[in-house]
Design a protein around this motif. Sequence first.
Motif, short mmCIF file in Angstrom:
data_model
loop_
_atom_site.label_atom_id
_atom_site.label_comp_id
_atom_site.label_asym_id
_atom_site.label_seq_id
_atom_site.Cartn_x
_atom_site.Cartn_y
_atom_site.Cartn_z
N TYR A 23 19.48 3.21 -40.81
CA TYR A 23 20.86 3.41 -40.31
C TYR A 23 20.68 4.91 -39.75
O TYR A 23 20.43 6.07 -40.23
CB TYR A 23 21.89 3.79 -41.66
CG TYR A 23 23.29 4.22 -41.22
CD1 TYR A 23 24.09 3.70 -40.11
CD2 TYR A 23 23.75 5.17 -41.88
CE1 TYR A 23 25.38 4.10 -39.93
CE2 TYR A 23 25.22 5.59 -41.66
CZ TYR A 23 25.68 5.00 -40.41
OH TYR A 23 27.08 5.35 -40.16
N TYR B 45 27.65 8.79 -32.82
CA TYR B 45 26.79 7.47 -32.56
C TYR B 45 25.97 7.19 -33.83
O TYR B 45 25.75 7.79 -34.72
CB TYR B 45 25.61 7.96 -31.49
CG TYR B 45 24.56 6.84 -31.43
CD1 TYR B 45 24.61 6.01 -30.23
CD2 TYR B 45 23.51 6.83 -32.18
CE1 TYR B 45 23.55 5.24 -30.14
CE2 TYR B 45 22.47 5.99 -32.08
CZ TYR B 45 22.36 5.20 -30.90
OH TYR B 45 21.62 4.00 -30.74
N GLU B 46 26.17 5.80 -33.86
CA GLU B 46 25.48 5.17 -35.18
C GLU B 46 24.93 3.76 -34.86
O GLU B 46 25.38 3.05 -33.75
CB GLU B 46 26.63 5.05 -36.13
CG GLU B 46 27.60 4.20 -36.08
CD GLU B 46 28.54 4.28 -37.31
OE1 GLU B 46 28.21 4.62 -38.23
OE2 GLU B 46 29.88 3.72 -36.82
N GLN B 47 23.90 3.53 -35.53
CA GLN B 47 23.15 2.19 -35.15
C GLN B 47 22.51 1.61 -36.21
O GLN B 47 22.04 2.54 -36.96
CB GLN B 47 22.22 2.43 -33.75
CG GLN B 47 21.66 1.20 -33.33
CD GLN B 47 20.77 1.12 -32.02
OE1 GLN B 47 20.24 2.26 -31.88
NE2 GLN B 47 20.56 0.29 -31.41
N VAL B 48 22.33 0.44 -36.52
CA VAL B 48 21.53 -0.09 -37.66
C VAL B 48 20.37 -1.09 -37.16
O VAL B 48 20.86 -2.00 -36.30
CB VAL B 48 22.53 -1.05 -38.64
CG1 VAL B 48 21.63 -1.59 -39.75
CG2 VAL B 48 23.42 -0.05 -39.07
N LEU B 49 19.20 -0.57 -37.32
CA LEU B 49 18.38 -1.42 -36.89
C LEU B 49 17.33 -1.74 -38.12
O LEU B 49 16.98 -0.91 -38.74
CB LEU B 49 17.35 -0.57 -35.92
CG LEU B 49 18.16 -0.10 -34.69
CD1 LEU B 49 17.32 0.80 -33.96
CD2 LEU B 49 18.33 -1.33 -33.76
N GLN C 215 17.97 -9.72 -37.34
CA GLN C 215 17.77 -8.92 -36.22
C GLN C 215 16.33 -9.26 -35.44
O GLN C 215 16.26 -9.38 -34.44
CB GLN C 215 17.83 -7.68 -36.55
CG GLN C 215 18.99 -6.78 -36.86
CD GLN C 215 18.92 -5.54 -37.04
OE1 GLN C 215 18.10 -4.72 -36.65
NE2 GLN C 215 20.05 -4.91 -37.63
N ASN D 174 13.80 9.58 -28.23
CA ASN D 174 13.71 9.13 -29.58
C ASN D 174 12.17 9.09 -30.13
O ASN D 174 11.71 8.23 -29.48
CB ASN D 174 14.67 7.81 -29.78
CG ASN D 174 14.64 7.32 -31.12
OD1 ASN D 174 14.16 8.01 -32.18
ND2 ASN D 174 15.01 5.97 -31.43
N GLU E 147 16.50 5.09 -26.12
CA GLU E 147 17.32 4.81 -27.39
C GLU E 147 16.64 3.64 -28.22
O GLU E 147 16.56 3.91 -29.34
CB GLU E 147 18.48 4.66 -27.23
CG GLU E 147 19.67 5.82 -26.80
CD GLU E 147 19.97 6.99 -27.78
OE1 GLU E 147 19.22 6.54 -29.00
OE2 GLU E 147 20.29 7.77 -27.55
N ASN E 148 16.24 2.83 -27.60
CA ASN E 148 15.59 1.44 -27.92
C ASN E 148 13.82 1.45 -27.62
O ASN E 148 13.29 2.09 -27.21
CB ASN E 148 16.38 0.34 -27.56
CG ASN E 148 17.78 0.32 -27.65
OD1 ASN E 148 18.27 0.52 -28.72
ND2 ASN E 148 18.59 0.29 -26.58
#
Length: 301
Positions: free
Chosen positions: A13, A30-34, A70, A245, A285-286
């Motif tokens: 998270y 900003y938030e992301q779940v990976l 995912q 990142n 970012e990815n």
Amino acid sequence: MIYTVTFNPALDYIVRLDSFAAGEINRVKYEQVLGGGKGINVSIVLQNLGHESTALGFLAGFTGREIVRQLAGFGCKSDFVELPEGFSRINVKVKAESETEINGQGPNITPEAQAELFAKLDRLQAGDTLVLAGSIPNTLPDDIYQRIMGRLEGRGINIVVDATKQLLMKVLPYKPFLIKPNNHELGEMFGVILKTKEEIIDHAKKLQEMGARNVLISMAGDGAMLLTEDGTVYQSQAPKGTLVNSVGAGDSMVAGFICGYKETGSLEEAFYMGVATGSASAFSENLATRAEADALLATIR
């Protein structure tokens, strides 16, 4: 075929804030779940680069199901051992003035589950590549890497190990095809601070004397080195770009190296592809895409 093993996967998270104040309510911008874990990252980047792999390891609960979902979304295959109790960990990564991480513990991994993973690994064949990456949860024996490598020894399987300190040192007698410490980790293994490239090369050679065949050393903004089993040393400056990142950059370097070696059979080409792919993830970012990696590769070869 390429296989990756992640013993303690997680949902990461990731949140970004302008500032973080302990003991107060903080609002994220900003938030992301990976789905995360070193081996999982390697599988995702390999898929992005056009190479199929199968992700192995242990999963549990609703978080485990989300990690599989995912992975499938990226087009990745998986064959995890599903644990009957608990849930795969959640790691919180807070990025503000500095980066703070809160990592979950993870589920209990029983001896029966370990045996199930060993049975999956027994199916590997000569010419396959196996990536063992990341830390070992406290519910597994601390010699699990050695057990796996001893079990597969002499079967013509290229084993890549991305781990730290004693975990990495203990597998060297099994002659891994590739290990990937960074320059700080390399120094920590020998209890020294490495200040020059000559010192880094000397200590990497010591790892080869202990059994490592090829040693890939990442040095963040200072680039990378590869010492091959025939004694060649390759060096590369880091490609130019803005760090966005750093999470997954080292895993991406491993994936890029495997991709380059699979496509060309050349350790030199594998090295440059590894540097380009690791940097491509650091600048995004990815995790890196093929187009991003190829664009950077053209600037460093």
